[in-house]
Design a protein around this motif. Structure first.
Motif, mmCIF file in Angstrom:
data_model
loop_
_atom_site.group_PDB
_atom_site.id
_atom_site.type_symbol
_atom_site.label_atom_id
_atom_site.label_comp_id
_atom_site.label_asym_id
_atom_site.label_seq_id
_atom_site.Cartn_x
_atom_site.Cartn_y
_atom_site.Cartn_z
ATOM 1 N N TRP A 237 40.279 44.626 39.716
ATOM 2 C CA TRP A 237 40.354 44.235 41.126
ATOM 3 C C TRP A 237 40.995 45.347 41.945
ATOM 4 O O TRP A 237 41.629 46.249 41.389
ATOM 5 C CB TRP A 237 41.106 42.905 41.301
ATOM 6 N N LYS A 238 40.867 45.267 43.246
ATOM 7 C CA LYS A 238 41.334 46.325 44.154
ATOM 8 C C LYS A 238 42.209 45.690 45.244
ATOM 9 O O LYS A 238 42.000 44.551 45.645
ATOM 10 C CB LYS A 238 40.152 47.032 44.807
ATOM 11 N N SER A 239 43.196 46.463 45.720
ATOM 12 C CA SER A 239 44.081 46.017 46.797
ATOM 13 C C SER A 239 44.479 47.231 47.640
ATOM 14 O O SER A 239 45.233 48.089 47.171
ATOM 15 C CB SER A 239 45.320 45.323 46.236
ATOM 16 N N ARG A 240 43.979 47.279 48.880
ATOM 17 C CA ARG A 240 44.189 48.453 49.728
ATOM 18 C C ARG A 240 45.653 48.630 50.130
ATOM 19 O O ARG A 240 46.150 49.740 50.188
ATOM 20 C CB ARG A 240 43.304 48.349 50.978
ATOM 21 N N HIS A 241 46.354 47.551 50.439
ATOM 22 C CA HIS A 241 47.735 47.649 50.922
ATOM 23 C C HIS A 241 48.678 46.906 49.960
ATOM 24 O O HIS A 241 49.536 46.157 50.402
ATOM 25 C CB HIS A 241 47.844 47.063 52.330
ATOM 26 N N HIS A 242 48.518 47.177 48.705
ATOM 27 C CA HIS A 242 49.277 46.431 47.704
ATOM 28 C C HIS A 242 50.749 46.863 47.668
ATOM 29 O O HIS A 242 51.076 48.026 47.900
ATOM 30 C CB HIS A 242 48.659 46.631 46.326
ATOM 31 N N VAL A 243 51.633 45.886 47.382
ATOM 32 C CA VAL A 243 53.050 46.139 47.156
ATOM 33 C C VAL A 243 53.416 45.507 45.817
ATOM 34 O O VAL A 243 53.094 44.339 45.560
ATOM 35 C CB VAL A 243 53.925 45.551 48.282
ATOM 36 N N SER A 244 54.099 46.278 44.960
ATOM 37 C CA SER A 244 54.455 45.804 43.623
ATOM 38 C C SER A 244 55.425 44.628 43.721
ATOM 39 O O SER A 244 56.470 44.729 44.377
ATOM 40 C CB SER A 244 55.096 46.934 42.812
ATOM 41 N N THR A 245 55.086 43.541 43.071
ATOM 42 C CA THR A 245 55.993 42.385 43.027
ATOM 43 C C THR A 245 57.111 42.604 42.025
ATOM 44 O O THR A 245 58.180 41.989 42.143
ATOM 45 C CB THR A 245 55.218 41.115 42.662
ATOM 46 N N LEU A 246 56.887 43.482 41.057
ATOM 47 C CA LEU A 246 57.894 43.748 40.031
ATOM 48 C C LEU A 246 58.935 44.751 40.512
ATOM 49 O O LEU A 246 60.137 44.576 40.287
ATOM 50 C CB LEU A 246 57.213 44.241 38.753
ATOM 51 N N GLU A 287 46.579 61.506 49.541
ATOM 52 C CA GLU A 287 46.220 60.208 50.124
ATOM 53 C C GLU A 287 44.797 60.199 50.652
ATOM 54 O O GLU A 287 44.087 59.181 50.553
ATOM 55 C CB GLU A 287 47.195 59.855 51.245
ATOM 56 N N THR A 288 44.364 61.302 51.221
ATOM 57 C CA THR A 288 42.997 61.353 51.757
ATOM 58 C C THR A 288 41.973 61.167 50.652
ATOM 59 O O THR A 288 40.975 60.436 50.817
ATOM 60 C CB THR A 288 42.770 62.698 52.475
ATOM 61 N N LYS A 289 42.201 61.808 49.517
ATOM 62 C CA LYS A 289 41.243 61.706 48.407
ATOM 63 C C LYS A 289 41.232 60.316 47.786
ATOM 64 O O LYS A 289 40.162 59.779 47.451
ATOM 65 C CB LYS A 289 41.570 62.767 47.353
ATOM 66 N N ILE A 290 42.416 59.727 47.619
ATOM 67 C CA ILE A 290 42.441 58.398 47.002
ATOM 68 C C ILE A 290 41.848 57.345 47.949
ATOM 69 O O ILE A 290 41.206 56.375 47.505
ATOM 70 C CB ILE A 290 43.879 58.001 46.575
ATOM 71 N N ALA A 291 42.000 57.561 49.251
ATOM 72 C CA ALA A 291 41.399 56.633 50.216
ATOM 73 C C ALA A 291 39.883 56.687 50.123
ATOM 74 O O ALA A 291 39.188 55.649 50.153
ATOM 75 C CB ALA A 291 41.855 56.958 51.628
ATOM 76 N N ALA A 292 39.333 57.920 50.011
ATOM 77 C CA ALA A 292 37.880 58.057 49.873
ATOM 78 C C ALA A 292 37.409 57.479 48.544
ATOM 79 O O ALA A 292 36.342 56.838 48.472
ATOM 80 C CB ALA A 292 37.496 59.526 49.991
ATOM 81 N N LEU A 293 38.179 57.695 47.471
ATOM 82 C CA LEU A 293 37.818 57.168 46.159
ATOM 83 C C LEU A 293 37.844 55.634 46.165
ATOM 84 O O LEU A 293 36.961 54.986 45.557
ATOM 85 C CB LEU A 293 38.779 57.696 45.091
ATOM 86 N N PHE A 294 38.825 55.090 46.841
ATOM 87 C CA PHE A 294 38.945 53.625 46.910
ATOM 88 C C PHE A 294 37.669 53.016 47.502
ATOM 89 O O PHE A 294 37.206 51.936 47.062
ATOM 90 C CB PHE A 294 40.160 53.246 47.753
ATOM 91 N N ASP A 295 37.096 53.696 48.503
ATOM 92 C CA ASP A 295 35.871 53.194 49.117
ATOM 93 C C ASP A 295 34.661 53.351 48.207
ATOM 94 O O ASP A 295 33.668 52.604 48.342
ATOM 95 C CB ASP A 295 35.617 53.908 50.445
ATOM 96 N N GLU A 296 34.702 54.325 47.279
ATOM 97 C CA GLU A 296 33.572 54.577 46.385
ATOM 98 C C GLU A 296 33.562 53.635 45.161
ATOM 99 O O GLU A 296 32.498 53.192 44.711
ATOM 100 C CB GLU A 296 33.607 56.024 45.901
ATOM 101 N N VAL A 297 34.723 53.390 44.624
ATOM 102 C CA VAL A 297 34.818 52.646 43.363
ATOM 103 C C VAL A 297 34.513 51.160 43.596
ATOM 104 O O VAL A 297 34.974 50.561 44.581
ATOM 105 C CB VAL A 297 36.215 52.831 42.743
ATOM 106 N N ARG A 298 33.794 50.601 42.648
ATOM 107 C CA ARG A 298 33.462 49.172 42.676
ATOM 108 C C ARG A 298 34.174 48.454 41.532
ATOM 109 O O ARG A 298 34.511 49.079 40.517
ATOM 110 C CB ARG A 298 31.961 48.951 42.530
ATOM 111 N N THR A 299 34.376 47.190 41.709
ATOM 112 C CA THR A 299 34.925 46.390 40.622
ATOM 113 C C THR A 299 33.956 46.455 39.442
ATOM 114 O O THR A 299 32.738 46.286 39.611
ATOM 115 C CB THR A 299 35.101 44.920 41.064
ATOM 116 N N GLY A 300 34.478 46.688 38.242
ATOM 117 C CA GLY A 300 33.636 46.796 37.050
ATOM 118 C C GLY A 300 33.366 48.237 36.654
ATOM 119 O O GLY A 300 32.894 48.507 35.531
ATOM 120 N N ASP A 301 33.643 49.227 37.545
ATOM 121 C CA ASP A 301 33.427 50.625 37.179
ATOM 122 C C ASP A 301 34.401 51.009 36.045
ATOM 123 O O ASP A 301 35.496 50.470 35.920
ATOM 124 C CB ASP A 301 33.642 51.553 38.378
#
Length: 307
Positions: A237-246, A287-301
């Motif tokens: 799963w993916k979460s764009r603005h995730h914050v660690s609960t731990l 951050e720029t690269k991971i933002a672009a990667l986040f948009d490319e990657v799909r669940t299950g990749d």
């Protein structure tokens, strides 16, 4: 009476003779009067009086040259100039040392080229940054030592010319590589499908589609107490603005692949580099690269993590 006349005649003759003798011995022609051997005032004959001071100058000879002055009227000639030792020319000032072409603190495209060329021949293992810091100075010093040059760590004309002769003009990717370190050779599991191919050895992540690298980026891993798992996984799963609960820390652009472990951006990694470590996640620095990667990657990749 006769005797008296004779005596008177003699007396008159003598007086006349005495008078002639006292007047002079010659007579000026023309009857203008007697000539004397002295000028009025007692000036010696043959001398000329200088107007104003009454000093007699010596008469001149027929040739026009002045006759010798009396010894008392001669001027003592000045002493010859003393011969002093010749002045010694001062030693020439030493020529200033030429300024280096590049040195610590410089920042330019030429520094970036220097770093890329040093990297070509194994004297630098960092990606070019364009900034001449301690790492670049150490790499230059290493190159100079190996080539028999003075290991100053500064790039002078000789060092630069020697480096140019031994290297090729850097390509665009060499000047601005996608990662700090060279991207590792892909694991065979990364050659099919859509894969985040992650190498712990090179500390790089490559996004690959059917064996072709689409983008690459620097990553870091967990410490020895919280290691990042190795193996083949899938994005759950993916979460764009995730914050660690731990740990209560931000995990932007998180893509979870194994329990709580995810690929995500790390502001700490961007600030501190490899001095820190994650709690098991795969941290991305750009951050720029991971933002672009986040948009490319799909669940299950696929996610492949290997050494």
């Amino acid at each position: 009476m006769a005797m008296f006349r004779t005596s008177a005649l003699r007396t008159g003759f003598v007086a006349t003779a005495v008078l002639v003798v006292s007047v002079g011995c010659t007579v000026q022609p023309g009857g203008s009067g007697p000539l004397t051997d002295a000028r009025p005032g007692g000036t010696p004959a043959g001398a000329r009086v200088t107007p104003g001071n009454g000093t007699a100058e010596p008469s001149r000879t027929e040739s026009g040259e002045p006759s010798a002055r009396p010894a008392a009227d001669r001027t003592t000639p000045p002493p010859p100039p003393s011969e002093s030792a010749p002045e010694t020319a001062p030693d020439p000032a030493p020529e200033p040392e030429p300024e280096p072409l590049m040195a610590s603190g410089d920042e330019s495209e030429q520094v970036r080229e220097l770093q890329a060329r040093l990297r070509q021949i194994g004297h630098c293992d960092r990606a070019p940054t364009g900034y001449y810091g301690s790492v670049t100075a150490a790499a230059v010093s290493s190159f100079q030592t190996k080539r028999g040059l003075d290991p100053t760590g500064e790039t002078d004309a000789v060092t630069w010319e020697r480096l140019l002769a031994m290297t090729d003009r850097p390509t665009r990717d060499e000047l601005r590589p996608p990662t700090t370190k060279p991207v590792a050779k892909p694991d065979p599991r990364c050659l099919k499908g859509r894969v985040m191919c992650i190498s712990k050895n090179s500390r790089t992540l490559s996004w690959m589609v059917d064996g072709t690298v689409k983008s690459s980026m620097d990553v870091r891993f967990g410490s020895q107490y919280t290691p990042t798992r190795e193996g083949t996984f899938a994005v759950g799963w993916k979460s764009r603005h995730h914050v660690s609960t731990l740990y209560d820390t931000p995990m932007p652009y998180a893509m979870f692949f194994s329990g709580g472990q995810a690929v995500h951006y790390s502001a700490d990694f961007a600030a501190r580099g490899y001095e820190g470590a994650s709690h098991g996640c795969v941290n991305v620095r750009d951050e720029t690269k991971i933002a672009a990667l986040f948009d490319e990657v799909r669940t299950g990749d696929k996610v492949v993590i290997y050494w």
